[in-house]
Design a protein around this motif. Structure first.
Motif, mmCIF file in Angstrom:
data_model
loop_
_atom_site.group_PDB
_atom_site.id
_atom_site.type_symbol
_atom_site.label_atom_id
_atom_site.label_comp_id
_atom_site.label_asym_id
_atom_site.label_seq_id
_atom_site.Cartn_x
_atom_site.Cartn_y
_atom_site.Cartn_z
ATOM 1 N N TYR A 1 0.857 -1.190 0.000
ATOM 2 C CA TYR A 1 0.000 0.000 0.000
ATOM 3 C C TYR A 1 0.890 1.236 0.000
ATOM 4 C CZ TYR A 1 -3.215 3.611 1.605
ATOM 5 O OH TYR A 1 -3.954 4.754 1.716
ATOM 6 N N GLY A 2 0.741 2.058 -1.040
ATOM 7 C CA GLY A 2 1.556 3.265 -1.143
ATOM 8 C C GLY A 2 0.766 4.540 -1.017
ATOM 9 N N GLU B 1 -1.455 7.704 -1.842
ATOM 10 C CA GLU B 1 -1.474 8.580 -3.018
ATOM 11 C C GLU B 1 -0.160 9.360 -3.084
ATOM 12 O OE1 GLU B 1 -5.020 10.819 -2.342
ATOM 13 O OE2 GLU B 1 -6.332 9.265 -3.159
ATOM 14 N N THR B 2 0.933 8.643 -2.884
ATOM 15 C CA THR B 2 2.257 9.270 -2.816
ATOM 16 C C THR B 2 3.056 9.090 -4.096
ATOM 17 O OG1 THR B 2 3.216 7.269 -1.827
ATOM 18 C CG2 THR B 2 2.345 8.940 -0.326
ATOM 19 N N ARG B 3 2.477 8.425 -5.091
ATOM 20 C CA ARG B 3 3.205 8.166 -6.329
ATOM 21 C C ARG B 3 2.372 8.612 -7.529
ATOM 22 N NH1 ARG B 3 5.324 1.927 -5.253
ATOM 23 N NH2 ARG B 3 6.488 2.353 -3.332
ATOM 24 N N PHE B 4 3.046 8.836 -8.642
ATOM 25 C CA PHE B 4 2.367 9.162 -9.894
ATOM 26 C C PHE B 4 1.605 7.929 -10.372
ATOM 27 C CE2 PHE B 4 2.133 9.354 -14.498
ATOM 28 C CZ PHE B 4 1.644 10.624 -14.700
ATOM 29 N N LEU C 1 -0.562 11.174 -7.387
ATOM 30 C CA LEU C 1 -0.199 12.492 -6.866
ATOM 31 C C LEU C 1 -1.121 13.575 -7.416
ATOM 32 C CD1 LEU C 1 3.719 12.524 -6.862
ATOM 33 C CD2 LEU C 1 2.210 12.815 -4.893
#
Length: 268
Positions: free
Chosen positions: A136-137, A139-142, A145
Motif C-alpha cells: 500500500y503506497g 497517493e504518494t506516487r504518480f 499524486l
C-alpha cells in the motif's frame, strides 16, 4: 507490546484463521454495483462524445451537456456559442475545452476516489476485507499524486456549470421567441443537480469556511458554509444522481434531434 515469543504465561495464542475475512454478509455487492454502474456510464458517455451527431435541436436551442460548448469546425449551425477553434477531426471531442476538466474533477472527487479504489482496484473492497494488493503506497506516487489537484479542478467545474446554466437559459429563447417544453425542464433539472454536486464538493466547503477561525465575525460565510455542509453530507448521492441526469439529458436531446419523438411543448 508483547510479542508471541514473550507471551505471558497462560495467555492464549492468536487463532489461526485461514479465511481472508470472517464477514458473512454480501460485502462484495456494493463494489460490484459500482463497477457495473460506472462502466455502463463510461461506455455510454464515450460512445456519445464520439458520435458527433444528434446533440443540437435548433428548433428549440437544446444542446446536450456532452457537447457544450461546441468548439470544433464540425459543429452544426447554431450550436457553437463561443466560436469554433479546433479542427473537426474524429478523435477530437466537440466539447474538447470542457470534457477533460469535468473528467478530472470527477476522477479526483473524494467520493469517486473511494468508489473506484474499492471497486475497480479492490483497495480495499470493503471494511474488514483484505486489500487486493500486496503493498500500500497511498497517493504518494504518480499518477495518484494528481489527486491533490482536485481543488483546482473544482474551479474549472464551477465555470463549466455556469456554461451549462447559460445553455439551459438560452434554450428558453427559440427562433420563434420564448418557448417552454419538456426539454427545458430536463435541462434545468440537470443544471440544478450539477450545481448541487459541484458546490457540495469538499474543496468548496473548505474554500467557503475552512480557514475561518471565528464564524461569528463572518455570518454570511457561515450561512453559506452551513448550507454547503448540508449538501456535503449528500455528496455521494449527488455524484450518482448527476450521472443519471447527465445521461437522461443527453438521451433526451439526442432522441429529439434524431426525430425519435417530438418535444412536448407547453408554450410556443
Amino acid at each position: 507490546m508483547t510479542s508471541t515469543a514473550t507471551r505471558p504465561r497462560g495467555a492464549r495464542a492468536r487463532a489461526a484463521i485461514a479465511a481472508k475475512t470472517l464477514r458473512t454478509d454480501r460485502w462484495w455487492f456494493a463494489p460490484l454495483i459500482t463497477v457495473v454502474g460506472l462502466s455502463a456510464w463510461i461506455i455510454y458517455a464515450t460512445v456519445r462524445v464520439f458520435m458527433h451527431k444528434w446533440y443540437w435541436v435548433g428548433e428549440f436551442h437544446y444542446l446536450t451537456p456532452f457537447y457544450s460548448p461546441c468548439v470544433t469546425d464540425r459543429c452544426v449551425e447554431g450550436s457553437a456559442h463561443v466560436g469554433t477553434y479546433l479542427p473537426g477531426w474524429w478523435i477530437i471531442p466537440d466539447a474538447a475545452f470542457t470534457l477533460p476538466f469535468l473528467l478530472l474533477f470527477r476522477l479526483t472527487c473524494y467520493y469517486y476516489r473511494k468508489a473506484y479504489y474499492r471497486s475497480f482496484w479492490l483497495s480495499p473492497p470493503a471494511c474488514a476485507v483484505p486489500d487486493g494488493h500486496q503493498a500500500y503506497g497511498g497517493e504518494t506516487r504518480f499518477p495518484l499524486l494528481g489527486q491533490n489537484l482536485h481543488r483546482y479542478f473544482f474551479y474549472a467545474a464551477a465555470i463549466i456549470s455556469i456554461i451549462n446554466t447559460y445553455d439551459a437559459v438560452y434554450a428558453f429563447h427559440s427562433p420563434k421567441g420564448f418557448g417552454f417544453g419538456l426539454g427545458n425542464l430536463v435541462l434545468i433539472g440537470n443544471v440544478v443537480m450539477l450545481w448541487a454536486y459541484t458546490i457540495s464538493c469538499h474543496s468548496c466547503r473548505h474554500i467557503i469556511g475552512g480557514r475561518l477561525k471565528h464564524f461569528s465575525k463572518h455570518p454570511v460565510r457561515y450561512k453559506a458554509w452551513t448550507f454547503v455542509s448540508w449538501l456535503n453530507v449528500r455528496h455521494m448521492q449527488l455524484a450518482w444522481i448527476t450521472l443519471g441526469t447527465l445521461a437522461l439529458t443527453d438521451f433526451y436531446v439526442m432522441a429529439v434531434a434524431a426525430g425519435w419523438f417530438n418535444d412536448l411543448r407547453f408554450i410556443n
